[in-house]
Write a protein that holds these residues in place. Structure first.
Motif, PDB file in Angstrom:
ATOM      1  N   SER A 360       0.824  -1.210   0.000  1.00 60.75           N
ATOM      2  CA  SER A 360       0.000   0.000   0.000  1.00 60.75           C
ATOM      3  C   SER A 360       0.858   1.260   0.000  1.00 60.75           C
ATOM      4  N   ILE A 361       1.978   1.219   0.732  1.00 59.11           N
ATOM      5  CA  ILE A 361       2.899   2.363   0.712  1.00 59.11           C
ATOM      6  C   ILE A 361       3.469   2.554  -0.689  1.00 59.11           C
ATOM      7  N   ALA A 362       3.888   1.444  -1.306  1.00 55.94           N
ATOM      8  CA  ALA A 362       4.421   1.526  -2.669  1.00 55.94           C
ATOM      9  C   ALA A 362       3.363   2.071  -3.625  1.00 55.94           C
ATOM     10  N   PHE A 363       2.121   1.604  -3.469  1.00 59.13           N
ATOM     11  CA  PHE A 363       1.031   2.064  -4.330  1.00 59.13           C
ATOM     12  C   PHE A 363       0.812   3.573  -4.172  1.00 59.13           C
ATOM     13  N   SER A 364       0.811   4.056  -2.923  1.00 58.03           N
ATOM     14  CA  SER A 364       0.570   5.483  -2.685  1.00 58.03           C
ATOM     15  C   SER A 364       1.686   6.343  -3.247  1.00 58.03           C
ATOM     16  N   ILE A 365       2.900   5.814  -3.271  1.00 52.84           N
ATOM     17  CA  ILE A 365       4.024   6.567  -3.837  1.00 52.84           C
ATOM     18  C   ILE A 365       3.919   6.615  -5.356  1.00 52.84           C
ATOM     19  N   VAL A 366       3.565   5.484  -5.970  1.00 54.84           N
ATOM     20  CA  VAL A 366       3.480   5.420  -7.431  1.00 54.84           C
ATOM     21  C   VAL A 366       2.397   6.352  -7.960  1.00 54.84           C
ATOM     22  N   ILE A 367       1.249   6.443  -7.261  1.00 56.90           N
ATOM     23  CA  ILE A 367       0.161   7.275  -7.791  1.00 56.90           C
ATOM     24  C   ILE A 367       0.455   8.771  -7.668  1.00 56.90           C
ATOM     25  N   ARG A 368       1.571   9.114  -7.032  1.00 56.54           N
ATOM     26  CA  ARG A 368       1.993  10.523  -7.058  1.00 56.54           C
ATOM     27  C   ARG A 368       2.554  10.890  -8.420  1.00 56.54           C
ATOM     28  N   TYR A 369       3.008   9.894  -9.168  1.00 59.83           N
ATOM     29  CA  TYR A 369       3.667  10.147 -10.455  1.00 59.83           C
ATOM     30  C   TYR A 369       2.940   9.494 -11.630  1.00 59.83           C
ATOM     31  N   ALA A 370       1.936   8.659 -11.352  1.00 62.82           N
ATOM     32  CA  ALA A 370       1.199   7.974 -12.416  1.00 62.82           C
ATOM     33  C   ALA A 370      -0.285   8.034 -12.111  1.00 62.82           C
ATOM     34  N   ALA A 371      -1.102   7.833 -13.142  1.00 68.32           N
ATOM     35  CA  ALA A 371      -2.553   7.857 -12.969  1.00 68.32           C
ATOM     36  C   ALA A 371      -3.007   6.680 -12.105  1.00 68.32           C
ATOM     37  N   ALA A 373      -5.800   4.694 -12.219  1.00 62.95           N
ATOM     38  CA  ALA A 373      -6.366   3.493 -12.846  1.00 62.95           C
ATOM     39  C   ALA A 373      -5.291   2.539 -13.387  1.00 62.95           C
ATOM     40  N   PRO A 374      -4.326   3.017 -14.213  1.00 64.44           N
ATOM     41  CA  PRO A 374      -3.300   2.076 -14.673  1.00 64.44           C
ATOM     42  C   PRO A 374      -2.425   1.545 -13.548  1.00 64.44           C
ATOM     43  N   THR A 375      -2.214   2.368 -12.512  1.00 62.60           N
ATOM     44  CA  THR A 375      -1.455   1.876 -11.360  1.00 62.60           C
ATOM     45  C   THR A 375      -2.204   0.737 -10.687  1.00 62.60           C
ATOM     46  N   MET A 376      -3.526   0.849 -10.605  1.00 64.27           N
ATOM     47  CA  MET A 376      -4.339  -0.208 -10.011  1.00 64.27           C
ATOM     48  C   MET A 376      -4.260  -1.480 -10.838  1.00 64.27           C
ATOM     49  N   VAL A 377      -4.221  -1.343 -12.146  1.00 66.93           N
ATOM     50  CA  VAL A 377      -4.088  -2.519 -13.017  1.00 66.93           C
ATOM     51  C   VAL A 377      -2.769  -3.234 -12.743  1.00 66.93           C
ATOM     52  N   GLY A 378      -1.680  -2.465 -12.680  1.00 65.68           N
ATOM     53  CA  GLY A 378      -0.382  -3.071 -12.390  1.00 65.68           C
ATOM     54  C   GLY A 378      -0.333  -3.679 -11.006  1.00 65.68           C
ATOM     55  N   PHE A 379      -0.892  -2.978 -10.021  1.00 65.85           N
ATOM     56  CA  PHE A 379      -0.951  -3.469  -8.645  1.00 65.85           C
ATOM     57  C   PHE A 379      -1.708  -4.791  -8.599  1.00 65.85           C
ATOM     58  N   GLY A 380      -2.870  -4.824  -9.274  1.00 71.52           N
ATOM     59  CA  GLY A 380      -3.678  -6.043  -9.289  1.00 71.52           C
ATOM     60  C   GLY A 380      -2.966  -7.198  -9.958  1.00 71.52           C
ATOM     61  N   ALA A 381      -2.254  -6.919 -11.055  1.00 72.92           N
ATOM     62  CA  ALA A 381      -1.548  -7.986 -11.766  1.00 72.92           C
ATOM     63  C   ALA A 381      -0.450  -8.597 -10.899  1.00 72.92           C
ATOM     64  N   VAL A 382       0.303  -7.742 -10.207  1.00 70.58           N
ATOM     65  CA  VAL A 382       1.372  -8.240  -9.343  1.00 70.58           C
ATOM     66  C   VAL A 382       0.795  -9.100  -8.215  1.00 70.58           C
ATOM     67  N   LEU A 383      -0.266  -8.610  -7.573  1.00 73.11           N
ATOM     68  CA  LEU A 383      -0.881  -9.362  -6.483  1.00 73.11           C
ATOM     69  C   LEU A 383      -1.447 -10.694  -6.974  1.00 73.11           C
ATOM     70  N   ALA A 384      -2.110 -10.662  -8.123  1.00 71.08           N
ATOM     71  CA  ALA A 384      -2.723 -11.887  -8.641  1.00 71.08           C
ATOM     72  C   ALA A 384      -1.668 -12.934  -8.966  1.00 71.08           C
ATOM     73  N   LEU A 385      -0.611 -12.531  -9.660  1.00 66.08           N
ATOM     74  CA  LEU A 385       0.435 -13.484 -10.030  1.00 66.08           C
ATOM     75  C   LEU A 385       1.152 -14.031  -8.797  1.00 66.08           C
ATOM     76  N   GLY A 386       1.442 -13.145  -7.850  1.00 66.40           N
ATOM     77  CA  GLY A 386       2.097 -13.602  -6.628  1.00 66.40           C
ATOM     78  C   GLY A 386       1.222 -14.553  -5.839  1.00 66.40           C
ATOM     79  N   THR A 387      -0.067 -14.259  -5.782  1.00 66.58           N
ATOM     80  CA  THR A 387      -0.991 -15.125  -5.057  1.00 66.58           C
ATOM     81  C   THR A 387      -1.077 -16.500  -5.684  1.00 66.58           C
ATOM     82  N   ILE A 388      -1.220 -16.548  -6.999  1.00 63.40           N
ATOM     83  CA  ILE A 388      -1.332 -17.841  -7.689  1.00 63.40           C
ATOM     84  C   ILE A 388      -0.083 -18.678  -7.465  1.00 63.40           C
TER      85      ILE A 388
END
Length: 399
Positions: A360-371, A373-388
């Motif tokens: 969540s800290i990493a996510f909050s830092i990234v959205i300071r420099y990126a939009a 919605a796309p940050t959420m897509v990347g965040f979700g992809a990383v979490l999904a792949l790691g979980t699987i």
């Protein structure tokens, strides 16, 4: 004598479950209040996430330094101080409503959670076995523990959102109320039978802080990884869900703002109740299916801002995370040496709470420099792949 002791253990089981749920509710209580703090003190998502994450840091320190102590000193002797620290944290947050007070109160909250979570999980197992010795291997203690944990986390934001919406002093009222609830439950916990008493045996060998059953190291590692990713999702909705609802969806009602984290945590608890008796492999497979679907729906709701879709994504992802967390916690208990159960659970929770804070800290830092919605897509992809990946490894290790 045995017959007389069982009602005490059975009743105490529910006292401990309620105390566990109340403290976890207190942990997420500020979630719908973050925008109020943000508007008053003029800080952004990163500061909000840090204020949230200091609780995670406090919990990690408490888990690591103190989480094993109930294996040595007894369960009740650790849960009672956890409630006392929680009450103190609530009073600090109510009386000192500025950023320094917020940070101090949240650190104390984390310490209380660290004392409570692994100890309560072990205590519930002990109390159930003492009350029902004929039900060895029952899944009731772990189901109750995970529902108390995640159900409490769900109730916190909903309660604070309701109180902030319709009662005065929103940054004070909910803290005072929870302090009173925890004080009442402290009295009940103190009447609960102790299940581990090592104070009288000076010559007795101390249990190891962390001891696994032979050959269970890889199972524990995989289960802890599943817990990390499950809690990463919960951390997102706890720290940034309110900011997303208010900022991206344009909704200012604290009640509605509290619905997003409530929906995620409530769906998590509900999924465990509905599927709690399913085989562990089925829980892991179902959880790893719901988890990425929910994340995808959440991300889609940011491209076409709709509260209904956002809550649907939160519910699906939360349900998946809940099933994953229950399976991971159960496998951790099975992997632990019985004499070190609380210590092993403490390490598990350190890893899980790191998942709640760091992404969540990493996510909050990234959205300071990126939009967002796309940050959420990347965040979700990383979490999904790691979980699987973690789920596949865990399934291979289940006997």
């Amino acid at each position: 004598m045995t017959t007389l002791s069982r009602p005490g253990h059975a009743t105490g089981f529910w006292f401990v479950a309620l105390a566990f749920a109340s403290l976890m509710a207190f942990g997420t209580l500020p979630t719908p209040l973050w925008p109020l703090y943000q508007a008053r003190d003029h800080f952004g998502p990163t500061q909000v996430t840090i204020a949230f994450a200091v609780m995670v840091a406090g919990a990690a320190i408490s888990f690591g330094a103190l989480g094993h102590l109930s294996d040595r000193f007894g369960r009740r002797r650790i849960i009672a101080p956890a409630l006392v620290v929680g009450i103190g944290a609530a009073l600090v947050l109510a009386a000192w409503p500025t950023l320094p007070g917020l940070i101090v109160g949240r650190v104390l909250t984390g310490i209380a959670v660290g004392l409570m979570a692994s100890t309560a999980t072990a205590y519930l197992t002990d109390l159930h076995r003492a009350a029902h010795p004929d039900r060895a291997g029952s899944g009731v203690p772990m189901l109750t523990s995970t529902v108390a944990n995640l159900g409490g986390l769900a109730l916190g934001p909903l309660l604070a959102g309701i109180l902030a919406q319709w009662l005065p002093a929103p940054l004070v009222t909910s803290y005072v109320l929870l302090a009173g609830v925890m004080a009442g439950l402290l009295v009940l916990v103190l009447s609960t039978p102790e299940t581990v008493d090592r104070l009288g045996g000076a010559g007795a060998a101390r249990p190891s802080r962390f001891a696994l059953r032979p050959g269970a190291a890889r199972l524990f590692g995989a289960a802890a990884a599943v817990g990390f990713f499950a809690f990463a999702l919960m951390g997102f909705f706890s720290s940034l869900g309110a900011i997303v609802v208010r900022g991206q969806l344009g909704i200012t009602s604290t009640f509605v703002v509290g619905l997003a984290p409530f929906t995620a945590f409530a769906a998590s608890a509900a999924a465990q109740i509905l599927l709690g008796k399913a085989p562990q492999r089925r829980l892991l497979v179902a959880g790893s299916g719901l988890f990425p679907v929910g994340l995808a729906v959440t991300a889609a709701a940011l491209y076409h801002p709709t509260l209904g879709w956002f809550l649907t994504g939160a519910a699906l992802a939360g349900a998946g995370a809940g099933l994953l967390f229950k399976a991971a916690a159960t496998q951790t208990v099975l992997a632990a040496d019985p004499a070190s159960r609380a210590g092993v659970l403490a390490v598990f929770f350190i890893i899980a709470y790191a998942g709640m804070g760091l992404p969540s800290i990493a996510f909050s830092i990234v959205i300071r420099y990126a939009a967002l919605a796309p940050t959420m897509v990347g965040f979700g992809a990383v979490l999904a792949l790691g979980t699987i990946a973690a789920v596949v490894t865990t399934i291979r290790r289940i006997r």
